[in-house]
Structure formats: structure tokens, C-alpha cells
Design a protein around this motif. Structure first.
Motif, PDB file in Angstrom:
ATOM      1  N   GLU A   1      25.483 -52.335   7.953  1.00 61.97           N
ATOM      2  CA  GLU A   1      25.990 -53.320   8.895  1.00 61.97           C
ATOM      3  C   GLU A   1      25.104 -54.558   8.831  1.00 61.97           C
ATOM      4  OE1 GLU A   1      26.839 -53.768  13.666  1.00 61.97           O
ATOM      5  OE2 GLU A   1      26.339 -51.823  12.831  1.00 61.97           O
ATOM      6  N   TYR A   2      25.722 -55.709   8.697  1.00 61.44           N
ATOM      7  CA  TYR A   2      24.985 -56.966   8.665  1.00 61.44           C
ATOM      8  C   TYR A   2      25.033 -57.626  10.031  1.00 61.44           C
ATOM      9  CZ  TYR A   2      24.407 -56.788   3.626  1.00 61.44           C
ATOM     10  OH  TYR A   2      24.034 -56.424   2.367  1.00 61.44           O
ATOM     11  N   TYR A   3      23.972 -58.289  10.399  1.00 57.99           N
ATOM     12  CA  TYR A   3      23.857 -58.968  11.684  1.00 57.99           C
ATOM     13  C   TYR A   3      23.758 -60.475  11.450  1.00 57.99           C
ATOM     14  CZ  TYR A   3      23.072 -54.385  13.722  1.00 57.99           C
ATOM     15  OH  TYR A   3      23.217 -53.090  14.131  1.00 57.99           O
ATOM     16  N   ASP A   4      24.685 -60.999  10.675  1.00 56.50           N
ATOM     17  CA  ASP A   4      24.690 -62.414  10.305  1.00 56.50           C
ATOM     18  C   ASP A   4      23.339 -62.786   9.677  1.00 56.50           C
ATOM     19  OD1 ASP A   4      25.854 -64.878   9.986  1.00 56.50           O
ATOM     20  OD2 ASP A   4      25.250 -65.613  11.963  1.00 56.50           O
ATOM     21  N   ASP A   5      22.877 -61.910   8.771  1.00 56.63           N
ATOM     22  CA  ASP A   5      21.560 -62.082   8.158  1.00 56.63           C
ATOM     23  C   ASP A   5      21.586 -61.824   6.655  1.00 56.63           C
ATOM     24  OD1 ASP A   5      21.983 -59.361   8.226  1.00 56.63           O
ATOM     25  OD2 ASP A   5      19.964 -58.862   8.865  1.00 56.63           O
ATOM     26  N   GLU A   6      22.686 -62.157   6.024  1.00 55.40           N
ATOM     27  CA  GLU A   6      22.827 -61.894   4.590  1.00 55.40           C
ATOM     28  C   GLU A   6      21.754 -62.581   3.765  1.00 55.40           C
ATOM     29  OE1 GLU A   6      25.288 -62.921   6.606  1.00 55.40           O
ATOM     30  OE2 GLU A   6      26.658 -61.219   6.580  1.00 55.40           O
ATOM     31  N   GLU A   7      21.226 -63.701   4.266  1.00 48.07           N
ATOM     32  CA  GLU A   7      20.204 -64.443   3.525  1.00 48.07           C
ATOM     33  C   GLU A   7      18.913 -63.632   3.381  1.00 48.07           C
ATOM     34  OE1 GLU A   7      19.549 -65.366   7.841  1.00 48.07           O
ATOM     35  OE2 GLU A   7      21.315 -65.283   6.565  1.00 48.07           O
ATOM     36  N   LEU A   8      18.714 -62.639   4.222  1.00 55.78           N
ATOM     37  CA  LEU A   8      17.499 -61.824   4.150  1.00 55.78           C
ATOM     38  C   LEU A   8      17.524 -60.862   2.963  1.00 55.78           C
ATOM     39  CD1 LEU A   8      16.965 -61.007   7.943  1.00 55.78           C
ATOM     40  CD2 LEU A   8      15.966 -62.864   6.588  1.00 55.78           C
ATOM     41  N   ASP A   9      18.677 -60.667   2.357  1.00 55.40           N
ATOM     42  CA  ASP A   9      18.760 -59.813   1.172  1.00 55.40           C
ATOM     43  C   ASP A   9      17.903 -60.343   0.027  1.00 55.40           C
ATOM     44  OD1 ASP A   9      20.367 -57.893   2.307  1.00 55.40           O
ATOM     45  OD2 ASP A   9      22.232 -58.769   1.570  1.00 55.40           O
ATOM     46  N   ALA A  10      17.570 -61.617   0.060  1.00 51.25           N
ATOM     47  CA  ALA A  10      16.707 -62.203  -0.971  1.00 51.25           C
ATOM     48  C   ALA A  10      15.312 -61.577  -0.952  1.00 51.25           C
ATOM     49  CB  ALA A  10      16.604 -63.714  -0.771  1.00 51.25           C
ATOM     50  N   TYR A  11      14.937 -60.943   0.157  1.00 46.36           N
ATOM     51  CA  TYR A  11      13.613 -60.353   0.296  1.00 46.36           C
ATOM     52  C   TYR A  11      13.590 -58.858  -0.006  1.00 46.36           C
ATOM     53  CZ  TYR A  11      12.773 -64.788   2.592  1.00 46.36           C
ATOM     54  OH  TYR A  11      12.679 -66.124   2.870  1.00 46.36           O
ATOM     55  N   ARG A  12      14.668 -58.345  -0.533  1.00 49.20           N
ATOM     56  CA  ARG A  12      14.750 -56.916  -0.866  1.00 49.20           C
ATOM     57  C   ARG A  12      13.617 -56.543  -1.830  1.00 49.20           C
ATOM     58  NH1 ARG A  12      20.157 -56.159  -2.320  1.00 49.20           N
ATOM     59  NH2 ARG A  12      20.533 -55.509  -0.201  1.00 49.20           N
ATOM     60  N   GLY A  13      12.904 -55.470  -1.499  1.00 45.63           N
ATOM     61  CA  GLY A  13      11.839 -54.971  -2.368  1.00 45.63           C
ATOM     62  C   GLY A  13      10.483 -55.603  -2.120  1.00 45.63           C
ATOM     63  N   ARG A  14      10.407 -56.618  -1.293  1.00 53.46           N
ATOM     64  CA  ARG A  14       9.116 -57.259  -1.030  1.00 53.46           C
ATOM     65  C   ARG A  14       8.334 -56.441   0.001  1.00 53.46           C
ATOM     66  NH1 ARG A  14       8.159 -63.558   0.227  1.00 53.46           N
ATOM     67  NH2 ARG A  14       9.478 -63.675  -1.603  1.00 53.46           N
ATOM     68  N   LYS A  15       7.048 -56.294  -0.202  1.00 52.81           N
ATOM     69  CA  LYS A  15       6.180 -55.565   0.726  1.00 52.81           C
ATOM     70  C   LYS A  15       6.022 -56.359   2.024  1.00 52.81           C
ATOM     71  CE  LYS A  15       5.032 -52.225  -2.061  1.00 52.81           C
ATOM     72  NZ  LYS A  15       5.580 -50.926  -1.888  1.00 52.81           N
ATOM     73  N   SER A  16       5.841 -55.625   3.118  1.00 50.86           N
ATOM     74  CA  SER A  16       5.793 -56.250   4.440  1.00 50.86           C
ATOM     75  C   SER A  16       4.597 -57.187   4.633  1.00 50.86           C
ATOM     76  CB  SER A  16       5.777 -55.184   5.529  1.00 50.86           C
ATOM     77  OG  SER A  16       4.627 -54.388   5.421  1.00 50.86           O
ATOM     78  N   ASP A  17       3.546 -57.029   3.840  1.00 50.99           N
ATOM     79  CA  ASP A  17       2.371 -57.903   3.988  1.00 50.99           C
ATOM     80  C   ASP A  17       2.391 -59.096   3.030  1.00 50.99           C
ATOM     81  OD1 ASP A  17       2.005 -56.426   1.694  1.00 50.99           O
ATOM     82  OD2 ASP A  17      -0.091 -55.925   2.098  1.00 50.99           O
ATOM     83  N   ARG A  18       3.508 -59.307   2.356  1.00 52.44           N
ATOM     84  CA  ARG A  18       3.614 -60.376   1.356  1.00 52.44           C
ATOM     85  C   ARG A  18       4.439 -61.581   1.826  1.00 52.44           C
ATOM     86  NH1 ARG A  18      -0.406 -58.960  -1.812  1.00 52.44           N
ATOM     87  NH2 ARG A  18      -0.088 -57.007  -2.896  1.00 52.44           N
ATOM     88  N   TYR A  19       4.731 -61.667   3.116  1.00 50.67           N
ATOM     89  CA  TYR A  19       5.530 -62.783   3.635  1.00 50.67           C
ATOM     90  C   TYR A  19       4.614 -63.887   4.157  1.00 50.67           C
ATOM     91  CZ  TYR A  19       9.558 -59.622   3.639  1.00 50.67           C
ATOM     92  OH  TYR A  19      10.546 -58.764   3.286  1.00 50.67           O
ATOM     93  N   ASP A  20       4.975 -65.150   3.877  1.00 50.81           N
ATOM     94  CA  ASP A  20       4.251 -66.242   4.501  1.00 50.81           C
ATOM     95  C   ASP A  20       4.939 -66.576   5.829  1.00 50.81           C
ATOM     96  OD1 ASP A  20       6.463 -67.950   4.015  1.00 50.81           O
ATOM     97  OD2 ASP A  20       5.625 -68.650   2.116  1.00 50.81           O
ATOM     98  N   GLU A  21       4.401 -67.493   6.590  1.00 49.30           N
ATOM     99  CA  GLU A  21       4.923 -67.795   7.934  1.00 49.30           C
ATOM    100  C   GLU A  21       6.345 -68.352   7.892  1.00 49.30           C
ATOM    101  OE1 GLU A  21       4.449 -67.286  11.220  1.00 49.30           O
ATOM    102  OE2 GLU A  21       2.892 -65.980  10.439  1.00 49.30           O
ATOM    103  N   LYS A  22       6.648 -69.163   6.899  1.00 43.78           N
ATOM    104  CA  LYS A  22       7.996 -69.738   6.809  1.00 43.78           C
ATOM    105  C   LYS A  22       9.031 -68.631   6.583  1.00 43.78           C
ATOM    106  CE  LYS A  22      10.764 -73.034   4.247  1.00 43.78           C
ATOM    107  NZ  LYS A  22      10.929 -73.734   2.996  1.00 43.78           N
ATOM    108  N   GLU A  23       8.714 -67.688   5.714  1.00 39.54           N
ATOM    109  CA  GLU A  23       9.625 -66.581   5.442  1.00 39.54           C
ATOM    110  C   GLU A  23       9.750 -65.663   6.656  1.00 39.54           C
ATOM    111  OE1 GLU A  23       8.729 -66.294   0.649  1.00 39.54           O
ATOM    112  OE2 GLU A  23       7.460 -65.199   2.083  1.00 39.54           O
ATOM    113  N   ALA A  24       8.632 -65.411   7.330  1.00 41.34           N
ATOM    114  CA  ALA A  24       8.662 -64.579   8.535  1.00 41.34           C
ATOM    115  C   ALA A  24       9.491 -65.252   9.625  1.00 41.34           C
ATOM    116  CB  ALA A  24       7.249 -64.313   9.031  1.00 41.34           C
ATOM    117  N   GLU A  25       9.506 -66.559   9.649  1.00 34.43           N
ATOM    118  CA  GLU A  25      10.289 -67.303  10.641  1.00 34.43           C
ATOM    119  C   GLU A  25      11.794 -67.058  10.460  1.00 34.43           C
ATOM    120  OE1 GLU A  25      10.844 -69.179  14.001  1.00 34.43           O
ATOM    121  OE2 GLU A  25       8.841 -68.797  13.188  1.00 34.43           O
TER     122      GLU A  25
END
Length: 142
Positions: free
Chosen positions: A71-95
């Protein structure tokens, strides 16, 4: 003397048999199979929301969700982060994740996190505490 030795041996065999069958995991009954397939009368399983009152509730919900469509929650753009480790996001991506998190209803947060997990997307470390806080508050109200 032989009676005593044979009695101890027989007692040992009985204890071993009881121990063997007592430590085995029980097989799934029809009721258990329905619960893991999401067809149980348990409101937490049926609604897809965990009430927070049962220790195995979240595990059962994940098992029930595993066979469902994502189920998607109007967040399809987040699929670009598939496979990335949780500690590898910068602030812009976390936003990007934060924006989705705070635009949904609190009752949807647990489902959204399940959706991310099923899609292979790790929630950024910067948001984990915030998401858990929202879920805990939602459970306290229910």
C-alpha cells in the motif's frame, strides 16, 4: 536390585519423552492459520492496526501484511531510496520522509512503516524516534 535399576531407567525414558514433546513447537491449528492469513476475528489482525495490548501483535500484522499488495501513502518518490541503509541519509533526504510522516494521520503511521519495510526502504535514523513516538501516542489513546 534389578527392580530399582529398571524403575529408574523407565522413569528416565518417560521424562525424556515428556521433555521431547513438551519442547516441540506446536503445529499451526486452523485458528492459527486464519490468524496469520488475516482472517481472524482479532480486531488487531483484521483492521491491520496493532492495538498495542499483545506482545505478538506486530509480528502477526507483519505476517498478515506479507501476503498483501504493498500500500502506498502518496509516497512513490521514496522508492528511489530502496536498499539504502538507515544511517546513510542526509538531512534533505530525511526531510522527504518527514514530510510524508507529518502529512498523514497518526493512525496510518504503523501501516506506512510496514509499507516501507515491504518495499525494502529503511526509515532514516533521524526519523525513527519521531515515528515511534507517534505510534506510542496512538496506542495510548486506543
Amino acid at each position: 536390585m534389578w527392580y530399582l535399576v529398571s524403575g529408574i531407567v523407565i522413569l528416565g525414558v518417560i521424562v525424556a519423552i515428556i521433555g521431547y514433546f513438551g519442547n516441540r513447537k506446536p503445529s499451526l491449528t486452523k485458528t492459527d492459520e486464519r490468524a496469520t492469513n488475516g482472517k481472524d476475528a482479532n480486531p488487531a489482525t483484521v483492521s491491520g492496526e496493532c492495538c498495542g495490548q499483545h506482545e505478538i501483535c506486530e509480528r502477526d500484522n507483519l505476517l498478515a501484511a506479507a501476503g498483501k499488495e504493498i500500500e502506498y501513502y502518496d509516497d512513490e518518490e521514496l522508492d528511489a531510496y530502496r536498499g539504502r541503509k538507515s544511517d546513510r541519509y542526509d538531512e534533505k533526504e530525511a526531510e522527504e520522509f518527514r514530510e510524508t510522516l507529518y502529512t498523514m494521520r497518526e493512525a496510518e503511521v504503523a501501516g506506512w512503516l510496514r509499507s516501507l519495510q515491504l518495499r525494502g526502504i529503511d526509515l532514516p535514523d533521524q526519523l525513527k524516534d519521531e515515528a515511534l513516538l507517534i505510534i506510542e501516542e496512538q496506542r495510548k489513546r486506543n
